[in-house]
Each structure stands twice: as structure tokens, then as C-alpha cells.
Write a protein that holds these residues in place. Sequence first.
Motif, PDB file in Angstrom:
ATOM      1  N   SER A 110      39.370  31.496  43.879  1.00 50.36           N
ATOM      2  CA  SER A 110      40.134  31.845  42.673  1.00 50.36           C
ATOM      3  C   SER A 110      40.928  33.129  42.844  1.00 50.36           C
ATOM      4  N   ALA A 111      40.442  34.056  43.654  1.00 49.88           N
ATOM      5  CA  ALA A 111      41.122  35.338  43.810  1.00 49.88           C
ATOM      6  C   ALA A 111      42.150  35.327  44.934  1.00 49.88           C
ATOM      7  N   ASN A 112      41.889  34.597  46.005  1.00 54.40           N
ATOM      8  CA  ASN A 112      42.717  34.730  47.206  1.00 54.40           C
ATOM      9  C   ASN A 112      43.513  33.484  47.578  1.00 54.40           C
ATOM     10  N   MET A 113      43.144  32.318  47.040  1.00 57.25           N
ATOM     11  CA  MET A 113      43.828  31.074  47.439  1.00 57.25           C
ATOM     12  C   MET A 113      44.529  30.413  46.268  1.00 57.25           C
ATOM     13  N   GLY A 114      43.840  30.262  45.166  1.00 56.56           N
ATOM     14  CA  GLY A 114      44.436  29.655  43.984  1.00 56.56           C
ATOM     15  C   GLY A 114      44.498  28.144  44.029  1.00 56.56           C
ATOM     16  N   GLN A 115      43.918  27.538  45.037  1.00 59.06           N
ATOM     17  CA  GLN A 115      43.841  26.085  45.139  1.00 59.06           C
ATOM     18  C   GLN A 115      42.849  25.737  46.245  1.00 59.06           C
ATOM     19  N   LEU A 116      42.336  24.527  46.217  1.00 61.32           N
ATOM     20  CA  LEU A 116      41.392  24.094  47.240  1.00 61.32           C
ATOM     21  C   LEU A 116      42.129  23.620  48.485  1.00 61.32           C
ATOM     22  N   MET A 124      30.313  24.129  48.579  1.00 62.79           N
ATOM     23  CA  MET A 124      30.071  23.230  47.453  1.00 62.79           C
ATOM     24  C   MET A 124      30.293  23.920  46.116  1.00 62.79           C
ATOM     25  N   GLY A 125      29.963  25.203  46.034  1.00 62.89           N
ATOM     26  CA  GLY A 125      30.245  25.952  44.811  1.00 62.89           C
ATOM     27  C   GLY A 125      31.733  26.034  44.544  1.00 62.89           C
ATOM     28  N   ALA A 126      32.504  26.314  45.601  1.00 59.42           N
ATOM     29  CA  ALA A 126      33.956  26.378  45.457  1.00 59.42           C
ATOM     30  C   ALA A 126      34.537  25.023  45.102  1.00 59.42           C
ATOM     31  N   SER A 164      19.583  31.702  45.739  1.00 62.90           N
ATOM     32  CA  SER A 164      20.403  31.994  46.908  1.00 62.90           C
ATOM     33  C   SER A 164      21.598  31.056  46.979  1.00 62.90           C
ATOM     34  N   GLY A 165      21.350  29.756  46.782  1.00 57.21           N
ATOM     35  CA  GLY A 165      22.450  28.802  46.804  1.00 57.21           C
ATOM     36  C   GLY A 165      23.433  29.038  45.672  1.00 57.21           C
ATOM     37  N   GLY A 166      22.919  29.385  44.491  1.00 60.19           N
ATOM     38  CA  GLY A 166      23.791  29.649  43.356  1.00 60.19           C
ATOM     39  C   GLY A 166      24.706  30.840  43.587  1.00 60.19           C
ATOM     40  N   LEU A 167      24.163  31.899  44.152  1.00 60.48           N
ATOM     41  CA  LEU A 167      24.993  33.075  44.432  1.00 60.48           C
ATOM     42  C   LEU A 167      26.034  32.775  45.505  1.00 60.48           C
ATOM     43  N   ALA A 168      25.661  31.969  46.497  1.00 61.53           N
ATOM     44  CA  ALA A 168      26.648  31.563  47.502  1.00 61.53           C
ATOM     45  C   ALA A 168      27.765  30.758  46.846  1.00 61.53           C
ATOM     46  N   GLY A 169      27.409  29.898  45.888  1.00 60.97           N
ATOM     47  CA  GLY A 169      28.414  29.140  45.163  1.00 60.97           C
ATOM     48  C   GLY A 169      29.350  30.032  44.368  1.00 60.97           C
ATOM     49  N   ILE A 170      28.794  31.064  43.736  1.00 56.90           N
ATOM     50  CA  ILE A 170      29.629  32.017  42.998  1.00 56.90           C
ATOM     51  C   ILE A 170      30.585  32.735  43.939  1.00 56.90           C
ATOM     52  N   ALA A 171      30.096  33.092  45.125  1.00 58.29           N
ATOM     53  CA  ALA A 171      30.965  33.735  46.120  1.00 58.29           C
ATOM     54  C   ALA A 171      32.131  32.812  46.475  1.00 58.29           C
ATOM     55  N   GLY A 172      31.858  31.512  46.555  1.00 54.67           N
ATOM     56  CA  GLY A 172      32.930  30.561  46.829  1.00 54.67           C
ATOM     57  C   GLY A 172      33.965  30.532  45.723  1.00 54.67           C
ATOM     58  N   VAL A 173      33.517  30.608  44.479  1.00 52.93           N
ATOM     59  CA  VAL A 173      34.443  30.646  43.342  1.00 52.93           C
ATOM     60  C   VAL A 173      35.332  31.882  43.424  1.00 52.93           C
ATOM     61  N   PRO A 230      44.489  21.534  33.488  1.00 56.46           N
ATOM     62  CA  PRO A 230      45.668  22.108  34.142  1.00 56.46           C
ATOM     63  C   PRO A 230      46.499  23.048  33.282  1.00 56.46           C
ATOM     64  N   ASP A 231      46.309  23.014  31.963  1.00 58.27           N
ATOM     65  CA  ASP A 231      47.159  23.828  31.084  1.00 58.27           C
ATOM     66  C   ASP A 231      46.414  24.999  30.441  1.00 58.27           C
ATOM     67  N   VAL A 232      45.165  25.222  30.825  1.00 58.72           N
ATOM     68  CA  VAL A 232      44.371  26.283  30.199  1.00 58.72           C
ATOM     69  C   VAL A 232      44.781  27.643  30.758  1.00 58.72           C
ATOM     70  N   GLU A 233      45.075  28.583  29.887  1.00 58.75           N
ATOM     71  CA  GLU A 233      45.462  29.923  30.317  1.00 58.75           C
ATOM     72  C   GLU A 233      44.404  30.973  30.001  1.00 58.75           C
ATOM     73  N   THR A 234      43.494  30.670  29.094  1.00 59.88           N
ATOM     74  CA  THR A 234      42.485  31.655  28.734  1.00 59.88           C
ATOM     75  C   THR A 234      41.456  31.804  29.853  1.00 59.88           C
ATOM     76  N   LYS A 235      40.982  33.034  30.048  1.00 54.67           N
ATOM     77  CA  LYS A 235      40.056  33.327  31.135  1.00 54.67           C
ATOM     78  C   LYS A 235      38.635  32.853  30.848  1.00 54.67           C
ATOM     79  N   ILE A 236      38.405  32.278  29.682  1.00 57.63           N
ATOM     80  CA  ILE A 236      37.087  31.711  29.413  1.00 57.63           C
ATOM     81  C   ILE A 236      36.793  30.588  30.404  1.00 57.63           C
ATOM     82  N   LEU A 237      37.852  29.996  30.945  1.00 59.23           N
ATOM     83  CA  LEU A 237      37.675  28.951  31.956  1.00 59.23           C
ATOM     84  C   LEU A 237      36.952  29.498  33.187  1.00 59.23           C
ATOM     85  N   LEU A 238      37.222  30.762  33.522  1.00 61.29           N
ATOM     86  CA  LEU A 238      36.566  31.371  34.672  1.00 61.29           C
ATOM     87  C   LEU A 238      35.054  31.448  34.483  1.00 61.29           C
ATOM     88  N   PHE A 239      34.639  31.751  33.262  1.00 62.75           N
ATOM     89  CA  PHE A 239      33.206  31.830  32.991  1.00 62.75           C
ATOM     90  C   PHE A 239      32.525  30.501  33.305  1.00 62.75           C
TER      91      PHE A 239
END
Length: 358
Positions: free
Chosen positions: A270-276, A95-97, A257-266, A108-117
Motif C-alpha cells: 500500500s505504501a510503495n507499490m499501490g497495486q499487486l 498472503m497478507g498482501a 507471528s503470521g498476522g504481523l507478517a501479513g500486516i507488513a505485507g499490507v 475501486p471508488d473508496v477514498e476514505t482511509k477507513i478502508l486501510l483499517f
Amino acid sequence: MFTFVPRDKVSKNWVILGPLVSIFFTIFFGLLIFTFLGYDPLETLYQVFMSPFSRIDRVSDIFVKACPLIIIGCGLMLCFRANIWNIGAEGQFIMGALLAGSFALMFPDVETKILLFFMFLVGFIGGAIWAFIPAILKTRLNVNEILVSLMLVYVAMLFIDFIVRGPLRDPMSFGFPLTKPYPEGALINKISFPGIGYLGQLHYGILLIIFLIPLSWIFINKTLGGFKITVLGSAPKAAKFAGFKENSITMTVLLLSGGLAGIAGVVEVSANMGQLQPEVSFGYGFTAIIVAFLGRLNPIGILFAGITIATVKLGADNAQMTMGIPKVVTGLFEGILLFFLLTGETLQKYQIKWKRFK
């Protein structure tokens, strides 16, 4: 007949020897199993234990594989220390992911990494919302959190499958159930080292572990909140006598605990797939339960446990590819390793007493 009796004092020598003895028995029985099945036992053990360290890029991949396990494990540590059994981290991961990915696709057009935050924030909220359901049912109606959190895993799996195949499906995916690729600002880049370049799939999401481990240790060992969690789990009557609010602590540890699991999903997507896609997790939430316990519910221990489990999983994958060993066989070997490690943990805290029937 035999019973387990708690030890008055845990031997420091056994803390060191226990894992070594467990690994010895794992290797011994692994040799027997692989020999019986007709595989070269020494080559198989090399592939499982040593091949992940044979090249620097493979070593970096160990940390990539361990990253979500360690993040989720730190969250589960809080629950288990409070004697709250969150078994649904897999669903919270998903659900986090999903929420973070849906948020990223809105820009879809944002390039700045502030989006990651903001994605990390949304991912934390997504995982926390999924953990809030068993938390509120536990605190208000005393519903068993094990059953609720576990059943919600399958709800999350079906929900992301529906969303990816339906509303978020990319029309240009040629029939595959995929969303549009994330914008550049939503991707976690791989680390480029000066003069070396990229090392496997090593990415900047690993930096989260560097901050999370010491913060978790400080919270558990040096703050009143961590003290309350520990007391509630080890001595509920003492916690009640001290005026600690059990429902408040239960709600807090489940949301964290749930929040950290959600962050792990992000991080994973974001690092290995780049799409859902329908499957964004490969059992990380369930495996992290083992990591948390192998790490003795200690952040430092969870770090090493996550690396150990990641090594075995990558080694098992190498054995499948190079020797043609079926996945079920390498899975059996992983199970043997976990069995003996957990047996060692049990014998560290309990001694076996034999009783005769009268």
C-alpha cells in the motif's frame, strides 16, 4: 577438537564489544575482498556504510526499508522465544498482501482511509491463516513446523503469481502481470513535513513501529502471556509442571507471528507499490529471521537490528549503482557482516573448549 560450552554468566562488556568487534572484522575482510576484486575498498565501504546517511532523504529510506523487517521480526520474536520455528514468514507476508489487496480492489471508488483499517485486519487474517496450517499440523500431528512453514512460502509465491496473472490481472496493463491500481483509500500516503515537504519515500506506515515496539516489550516483559512464552522456550519441563498449555501457546504465537507478517505485507504494497504484482516481497520474511536474532529476541534490539540490516542493504544497492559492483559481490559482503555478527552472538553465550583426542 573443540566444543561450545554455555557460559555461566554473560559479560556486560562483551555485550557492548561484541558487535563492535564483529563490525571491525567485517570491514577488515571486506577491504581484502574488494581489493582482490579490483575495486577501491575505501570507496566501497563508504558506499555501503556511509552513503545511506549522506542525505536526509536517504536516511528516511532506511526507515522505509526497515519497517517490514521490524514488524515481521517482532512476530518472529514471539515464536522463537517459545522455541517454535516459524521459517515461513515470507509466505505469510505474501498472503497478507494478497488478501488485503484483493479486498481493496473490491472497492475501486473508496477514498476514505477507513478502508486501510479493514485492509490491515484482512491482511492480519491472511497471514494468520497461512501460519495456522503449520500450527494445526504441529499441535495435532506433531509435524515439523520448519518444513511446513517453509514449503508454504513457495505455495504462496505460486498462488499470488497465478492470481495476478489470471483473475485479478488488469486488462489495461499492456501485457504486464499487474492488478488495477489500489483506490485512494487503500494507499498509505507519504509524510509531508511543514516547510520541507516529502523526505524520500517516508510514509505513515512507519507509525506502526512506534506503537508496535513498546506494545511488544510490554507484552513480553509485563504480561502473563509473555511469561508463558518465555518459560515454554527456555524451560519446557517447568512450563509443563506449571500447567501451561503448550499447544495453546504454540497456536497463539504462530497466529500472531503470521498476522504481523501479513500486516507488513499490507504496509509494503500500500505504501510503495499501490497495486499487486507477482513479486511483492524481496526476501523480507527470510531477512527478518536474522533481524529477530540479531536483536536478541528483544523488541528494542529488533528495532536497531532492522535499521542496521536496512542500512547495509541500501548501501549495497548504492555500491552497485555508483561503482558497478555486481550484486553477488555486495551480497557476499552482507553475508560476511551477518556471519561475524552471529559469531559474536554465539561467543557471547558460549565459550570454546579445546579437547585433545585420546
